[in-house]
Design a protein around this motif. Structure first.
Motif, PDB file in Angstrom:
ATOM      1  N   SER A  97       0.822  -1.217   0.000  1.00 38.27           N
ATOM      2  CA  SER A  97       0.000   0.000   0.000  1.00 38.27           C
ATOM      3  C   SER A  97       0.855   1.266   0.000  1.00 38.27           C
ATOM      4  O   SER A  97       0.340   2.364   0.197  1.00 38.27           O
ATOM      5  N   THR A  98       2.181   1.122  -0.220  1.00 39.30           N
ATOM      6  CA  THR A  98       3.116   2.250  -0.140  1.00 39.30           C
ATOM      7  C   THR A  98       3.519   2.710  -1.534  1.00 39.30           C
ATOM      8  O   THR A  98       4.134   1.952  -2.297  1.00 39.30           O
ATOM      9  N   PRO A 128       6.186   9.507  -1.663  1.00 38.08           N
ATOM     10  CA  PRO A 128       5.184  10.580  -1.523  1.00 38.08           C
ATOM     11  C   PRO A 128       4.420  10.531  -0.211  1.00 38.08           C
ATOM     12  O   PRO A 128       4.098  11.582   0.364  1.00 38.08           O
ATOM     13  N   ASN A 129       4.122   9.335   0.278  1.00 41.53           N
ATOM     14  CA  ASN A 129       3.379   9.187   1.539  1.00 41.53           C
ATOM     15  C   ASN A 129       4.263   8.684   2.675  1.00 41.53           C
ATOM     16  O   ASN A 129       3.759   8.275   3.724  1.00 41.53           O
ATOM     17  N   VAL A 259       7.384  11.469   4.995  1.00 41.94           N
ATOM     18  CA  VAL A 259       6.544  11.827   3.849  1.00 41.94           C
ATOM     19  C   VAL A 259       7.327  12.760   2.923  1.00 41.94           C
ATOM     20  O   VAL A 259       7.938  13.742   3.365  1.00 41.94           O
TER      21      VAL A 259
END
Length: 796
Positions: A97-98, A128-129, A259
């Protein structure tokens, strides 16, 4: 270890998605639909890609088994403020999920520098996250040498994918490499670029330069941002037998990634290894707008050292005739008095690790002078001697007085064995207070120990950079320089963002007489390979201190028989390094005539225009090409070169140490040190009579090489070459100095009408300078006495 199990299948399945013009010169990258890629050099394959992967969510996501999913690929163009226009290929991936984003930017016309052909490729990886649960095993000490992300990765000797129809299906052969690695960068070495010999790996490893036989095409590969967070990694690829891949990515010990965090790396192409490294370094410095405009006192003046290897090191103070020892304050006062009697012009002290308060594990508890060492404090020493200091510090103890946890006022991260400050105000105050007692250079030692000894720095992707940036900013505010000591390449690379850093220790700690039985990487006299990185990044490579006499300096802190049989060699290396020159003798044992060969009579160092660096041909020999000088000790390359540049002319200096057999050195071996259009005359000190006379000197040319004789340490060689001016004269220089024509001494050489030559000289007030010239088969010795301002003019 992360390995490649399916690379060959993965690459063979690739089909071209986006291709660069493979017929163009320089570097280009072909990217394929599945995210694999090929690096081309002059239209032929230089590197085939290795695995792309990310370790996050406690899972390894990799292209090897398609668990790392490529979701989108885009192309665009843009312009960088320093490197100019580029075209970019961006690949977006999902690791569970990354989100994970990689890109490659090909710069179309970046500025050229030295041997660079203007060919630069930037790779980036970003989160990005952010990313969570990224450590490889949860053990930071175990994970620090691995990587949790890989982009780019290159196979060492695997062929490119057959789908790449516009490039050769075979890699250049043979190729050599030089890797810069280890504490002090002392493990830097060259060899054959293949799976059997390449390459160093882990957090102590830095830039990698790979070069081809014959053409000397060279590609330098290194981190280009967030240097403290990155690792240069080398792993075995199971899908290719024993073949290896090289990669760079974030440290495998990080527990998470912030992030938006981005990590970049770079490929720079040029001709010649040393020249390409300079082009690479210039690119990095320009990227971070770092002009290195601080040149601290240790790089311009003579100093006295108390470091490891020095006579007065760590408790070994002066012993009086009655057998009692005085404190360090009195010892240094007596050193200054003795030096004055010998006309040795020390301008500063190097104060090592013996003067401040230490806590558990040997860390610094309080960075102030102990009263039993300096009863009047360092302010008192400064006032009584008038000499400023290069002040040593080490890692911080867990009971450091400055930490809030221990009753102090500053933010620290404290762990059981050591601690680290995390406060700009702390560094501002520390540096300011030290400047009041004469500190002009802050020597941060034990850098690798503090970084890898703390879980905080190993687990946090930003703390390492914050630590060094805060230190540098504190030094900048008081106009102090910083010397990095026991640094890894990552520390040195991080300095491109830190103008206050002026130098790094380029070899291990000195030991009198150590050169006789030393072995790589602990031959502390040898700094020729590490000096390449120093020059590339506009830093001075600091050789450690030395004893200036060959006799037994009795009552030293070492063995009773300790002595330095190679004091001339030690002094010469320091003089040619452009770094500090720091004798460290016992009172009564200094060789003043030897020391003064490195400086003016008032202590200003007479240096060349660049550090002496190992010649490229040594690395060709190490790679098995069989064309270069042969070393008596493996990896301690035997020939180094530098030059002095004055008024557009270059004078060549060649240093040979530990040369196993004679070697004919031609101008093609030292292209950076010469003007290719000039005629040169070669000479040694033995060729130049002290007061002039008839002598026949040879040319240095493509048909008349320097014949370098086999040598070890007492018989080391120094050979010079001077350009012939328009009137047929060659200025040989000041033969009583190691660097006979230093730009520090020779400020200008002007050629006038009718063959007249005017030389502008600088030095100490009323100093007498002898200048040797060669013309029509004769040496002339001309004397100039400088005026009260330390300036003089010779009209020849």
């Amino acid at each position: 270890m992360i390995v490649s199990k399916m690379i060959s299948v993965w690459l063979m399945a690739a089909t071209a998605w986006a291709k660069s013009a493979s017929t163009a010169s320089g570097l280009a990258v072909e990217v394929y639909k599945n995210g694999s890629y090929t690096v081309l050099l002059n239209g032929k394959t230089w590197y085939a890609s290795g695995p792309t992967f990310v370790h996050c969510e406690n899972t390894l996501f990799t292209t090897e088994n398609a668990s790392l999913k490529l979701t989108k690929t885009t192309q665009s163009t843009g312009t960088d403020g320093v490197l100019g226009p580029y075209k970019e290929t961006k690949l977006e991936w999902m690791a569970g999920s990354t989100p994970f984003v990689t890109s490659v930017q090909e710069f179309l016309s970046p500025p050229r520098a030295y041997g660079g052909d203007g060919s630069v490729v930037i790779f980036s990886q970003s989160f990005p996250n952010g990313a969570k649960d990224t450590s490889l095993t949860g053990n930071p000490q175990q994970d620090q040498n691995g990587i949790m992300s890989s982009w780019p990765a290159f196979m060492v000797d695997a062929p490119p994918p057959s789908t790449n129809t516009n490039s050769s299906d075979s890699l250049p052969d043979p190729r050599g490499f030089v890797t810069f690695s280890g504490r002090f960068l002392e493990s830097s070495k060259g060899g054959a670029f293949d799976s059997d010999h390449c390459c160093s790996s882990g957090e102590s490893t830095g830039p990698l330069a790979v070069f081809s036989k014959g053409s000397w095409d060279t590609v330098t590969f290194s981190p280009a941002s967030n240097f403290m967070a990155g690792v240069m990694y080398s792993g075995n690829a199971e899908g290719h037998g024993n073949q290896k891949y090289i990669a760079t990515g974030l440290m495998g010990s990080f527990t998470s990634v912030p992030v938006g965090f981005e990590y970049k790396s770079v490929l720079v192409h040029g001709t010649g290894l040393t020249a390409t490294m300079k082009a690479w370094g210039t690119m990095l410095l320009n990227t971070y707008n770092n002009t290195r405009n601080v040149r601290d006192i240790t790089l311009t003046e003579l100093g006295f050292a108390t470091d490891n290897g020095a006579f007065y090191y760590r408790g070994n103070t002066e012993r009086l005739p009655n057998g009692t020892r005085v404190n360090y304050e009195q010892t240094l006062l007596d050193v200054q008095k003795y030096a004055a009697s010998q006309n040795i012009p020390y301008k500063y002290w190097q104060l090592d690790s013996w003067w401040y308060f230490e806590g558990p594990g040997g860390g610094c508890q309080n960075w102030t002078a102990r009263s039993n060492v300096f009863p009047d404090g360092l302010a008192g020493l400064y006032k009584r001697t008038g000499l400023v200091s290069q002040a040593h510090n080490r890692y911080w103890a867990p009971n450091v007085d400055y930490a809030k946890q221990n009753g102090g006022t500053y933010d620290f991260i404290v762990e059981p064995h050591m601690s680290i400050p995390n406060s700009q105000q702390f560094w501002d105050d520390l540096m300011y207070n030290a400047s009041l007692w004469g500190m002009q250079v802050y020597e941060q030692d034990w850098l690798f120990t503090e970084f890898q000894g703390l879980n905080a720095t190993l687990e946090n992707a930003t703390l390492g950079r914050d630590w060094l940036m805060q230190m540098g900013e504190g030094a900048r505010k008081v106009n102090a320089g910083i010397q990095y000591c026991m640094s890894y390449p990552k520390h040195v690379l991080q300095s491109v963002e830190i103008p206050a850093v002026t130098q790094f220790r380029a070899g291990d700690d000195y030991g009198p007489g150590q050169s006789t039985n030393c072995h790589f990487p602990y031959c502390v006299y040898y700094i020729g390979t590490t000096s390449i990185v120093a020059w590339a990044l506009d830093l001075a490579p600091a050789k450690d201190n030395f004893w200036s006499t060959t006799g037994n300096e009795t009552d030293s802190p070492y063995s009773p028989s300790t002595h330095e049989p190679y004091s001339e060699m030690e002094c010469a290396i320091s003089a040619f390094s452009t770094g500090p020159v720091q004798p460290s003798d016992k009172i009564g044992f200094s060789n003043s005539s030897l020391i003064l060969q490195a400086c003016t009579t008032n202590g200003t160092l007479l240096q060349p225009s660049k550090p002496a660096t190992t010649i490229d041909e040594c690395f060709a020999q190490a790679a098995g090409f069989g064309t270069g000088p042969v070393a008596t000790k493996e990896y301690n390359e035997p020939v180094m070169s530098t030059h002095s540049q004055v008024s557009g002319h270059k004078w060549v200096h060649v240093l040979s140490i530990g040369l196993n057999s004679s070697f004919d050195l031609y101008p093609r071996h030292v292209p950076l040190e010469m003007d290719s259009t000039a005629t040169y005359i070669q000479y040694t000190r033995d060729d130049v009579p002290a007061y002039g006379g008839k002598v026949s000197l040879k040319e240095f040319s493509a048909t008349s090489p320097m014949r370098l004789a086999p040598c070890l340490y007492t018989d080391f060689g120094v050979t010079y070459a001077a350009p012939v001016l328009g009137n047929g004269m060659a200025i040989l220089g000041e033969m009583a100095k190691w660097v006979p024509l230093s730009p520090i001494r020779f400020r200008a050489i002007d050629e006038g009408a009718g063959g007249a030559v005017t030389i502008t000289l600088a030095g100490a007030p009323n100093e007498v300078v002898h200048v040797a010239t060669y013309h029509s088969g004769a040496i002339t010795d001309t004397v100039c006495t400088l005026n009260a301002d330390g300036m003089g003019t010779l009209n020849l």
